[in-house]
Design an enzyme around this catalytic site. Structure first.
Site, PDB file in Angstrom:
ATOM      1  N   GLY A 166       0.782  -1.236   0.000  1.00 25.34           N
ATOM      2  CA  GLY A 166       0.000   0.000   0.000  1.00 25.34           C
ATOM      3  C   GLY A 166       0.811   1.282   0.000  1.00 25.34           C
ATOM      4  O   GLY A 166       0.378   2.302  -0.527  1.00 25.34           O
TER       5      GLY A 166
ATOM      6  N   ASP B 123      -1.825   1.670  12.268  1.00 29.40           N
ATOM      7  CA  ASP B 123      -3.038   1.358  13.022  1.00 29.40           C
ATOM      8  C   ASP B 123      -2.621   0.891  14.424  1.00 29.40           C
ATOM      9  O   ASP B 123      -2.466   1.696  15.335  1.00 29.40           O
ATOM     10  CB  ASP B 123      -3.822   0.301  12.245  1.00 29.40           C
TER      11      ASP B 123
ATOM     12  N   LYS C 170      -3.823   6.300  12.559  1.00 32.20           N
ATOM     13  CA  LYS C 170      -5.092   5.847  13.153  1.00 32.20           C
ATOM     14  C   LYS C 170      -4.808   5.418  14.597  1.00 32.20           C
ATOM     15  O   LYS C 170      -4.468   4.273  14.842  1.00 32.20           O
ATOM     16  CB  LYS C 170      -5.651   4.643  12.375  1.00 32.20           C
TER      17      LYS C 170
ATOM     18  N   PHE D 204     -13.053   2.083   8.543  1.00 35.43           N
ATOM     19  CA  PHE D 204     -12.325   1.289   7.548  1.00 35.43           C
ATOM     20  C   PHE D 204     -12.108   2.151   6.309  1.00 35.43           C
ATOM     21  O   PHE D 204     -13.045   2.491   5.595  1.00 35.43           O
ATOM     22  CB  PHE D 204     -13.110   0.023   7.194  1.00 35.43           C
TER      23      PHE D 204
ATOM     24  N   ASP E   3      -6.262  -0.865   0.786  1.00 38.08           N
ATOM     25  CA  ASP E   3      -7.113  -1.826   0.081  1.00 38.08           C
ATOM     26  C   ASP E   3      -8.153  -2.482   0.981  1.00 38.08           C
ATOM     27  O   ASP E   3      -8.054  -2.449   2.213  1.00 38.08           O
ATOM     28  CB  ASP E   3      -6.258  -2.941  -0.530  1.00 38.08           C
TER      29      ASP E   3
HETATM   30  C1  PRP Z   1      -1.086  -1.872   6.271  1.00 36.71           C
HETATM   31  C2  PRP Z   1      -0.035  -0.798   6.310  1.00 36.71           C
HETATM   32  C3  PRP Z   1       0.914  -1.292   7.357  1.00 36.71           C
HETATM   33  C4  PRP Z   1      -0.013  -2.018   8.313  1.00 36.71           C
HETATM   34  C5  PRP Z   1      -0.309  -1.125   9.474  1.00 36.71           C
HETATM   35  O1  PRP Z   1      -0.619  -2.900   5.477  1.00 36.71           O
HETATM   36  O2  PRP Z   1       0.593  -0.616   5.063  1.00 36.71           O
HETATM   37  O3  PRP Z   1       1.895  -2.152   6.823  1.00 36.71           O
HETATM   38  O4  PRP Z   1      -1.235  -2.294   7.615  1.00 36.71           O
HETATM   39  O5  PRP Z   1      -1.090  -1.779  10.435  1.00 36.71           O
HETATM   40  P1  PRP Z   1      -0.652  -1.932  11.952  1.00 36.71           P
HETATM   41  O6  PRP Z   1      -0.212  -0.586  12.434  1.00 36.71           O
HETATM   42  O7  PRP Z   1      -1.909  -2.396  12.628  1.00 36.71           O
HETATM   43  O8  PRP Z   1       0.447  -2.948  12.041  1.00 36.71           O
HETATM   44  P2  PRP Z   1      -1.525  -4.120   5.035  1.00 36.71           P
HETATM   45  O9  PRP Z   1      -1.328  -5.255   5.986  1.00 36.71           O
HETATM   46  O10 PRP Z   1      -2.937  -3.666   4.821  1.00 36.71           O
HETATM   47  O11 PRP Z   1      -0.843  -4.560   3.649  1.00 36.71           O
HETATM   48  P3  PRP Z   1      -0.714  -3.716   2.301  1.00 36.71           P
HETATM   49  O12 PRP Z   1       0.369  -2.706   2.498  1.00 36.71           O
HETATM   50  O13 PRP Z   1      -0.359  -4.729   1.272  1.00 36.71           O
HETATM   51  O14 PRP Z   1      -2.050  -3.063   2.043  1.00 36.71           O
END
Ligand code: PRP
Length: 180
Positions: A46, A105, A133, A154, A161
């Site tokens: 992402g 997050d 967040k 969300f 995504d």
């Molecule tokens: C998202 C984002 C971080 C993670 C953050 O990735 O890019 O890597 O979530 O969440 P956290 O603070 O709760 O650990 P995701 O797992 O959605 O994968 P992506 O980058 O492929 O969308």
């Protein structure tokens, strides 16, 4: 044929607002890292949308590199130990590393990543996130550059995504409950 905005609810941050904020972040980073060996690091997948816009908003020399990690799953280690699937190609020792992420997050992913990178002894290791967040934060971590604080909803678009879709939505928007 349905469009990319199918299932999208409230727009939190428009494409225009995102670009304005990215330009501001780019200016701040350009000033702070002037004369330094700056390496922007992003985690697939992402973060790449934010990375390419941010890199173009920075007007000092820089390099970029990418990492891929496996996410922790439900019931996984609460410390958020992640596995590196694709490591950096660049050495980071004595360089100024800025980790660029689309969203933080729980903070588990980023804190684990920082623990992986810190022993390589970069000159500095900081975090730039587009969406902070804080509602479910487990691991507290320092955020040097923050695009927006985001409510506990969300969000999809601009790289974020739902089941690999919506990343190409230009805005950051809420996914309607019925869409997931
Ligand atoms: C998202 C984002 C971080 C993670 C953050 O990735 O890019 O890597 O979530 O969440 P956290 O603070 O709760 O650990 P995701 O797992 O959605 O994968 P992506 O980058 O492929 O969308």
């Amino acid at each position: 044929m349905t469009g990319v905005a199918e299932g999208i609810g409230q727009v939190l941050f428009t494409a225009e607002a995102i670009q304005t904020r990215v330009r501001e972040l780019g200016q701040a980073i350009s000033a702070d890292y002037a004369g330094k060996d700056l390496l922007l690091v992003t985690i697939l997948r992402g973060g790449i949308f934010f990375l390419v816009d941010l890199a173009r908003a920075i007007n000092i020399p820089l390099a970029i590199d990418l990492m891929a990690i496996s996410s922790y799953g439900p019931g996984a280690d609460k410390q958020g130990v992640v596995r590196i699937v694709k490591d950096l190609e660049e050495p980071i020792g004595a360089r100024h590393v800025l980790v660029v992420e689309d969203v933080i997050d729980t903070g588990l992913t980023m804190s684990s990543l920082l623990r992986h990178l810190a022993p390589r002894e970069p000159a500095s290791l900081k975090v730039c996130v587009l969406l902070d967040k804080p509602a479910h934060r487990i691991a507290s971590l320092p955020i040097a550059y923050r695009g927006f604080e985001c409510p506990d909803v969300f969000v999809v678009g601009y790289g974020l995504d739902y089941r690999q879709h919506y990343r190409n939505l230009p805005d950051l928007a809420v996914l309607k409950t019925g869409s997931r």
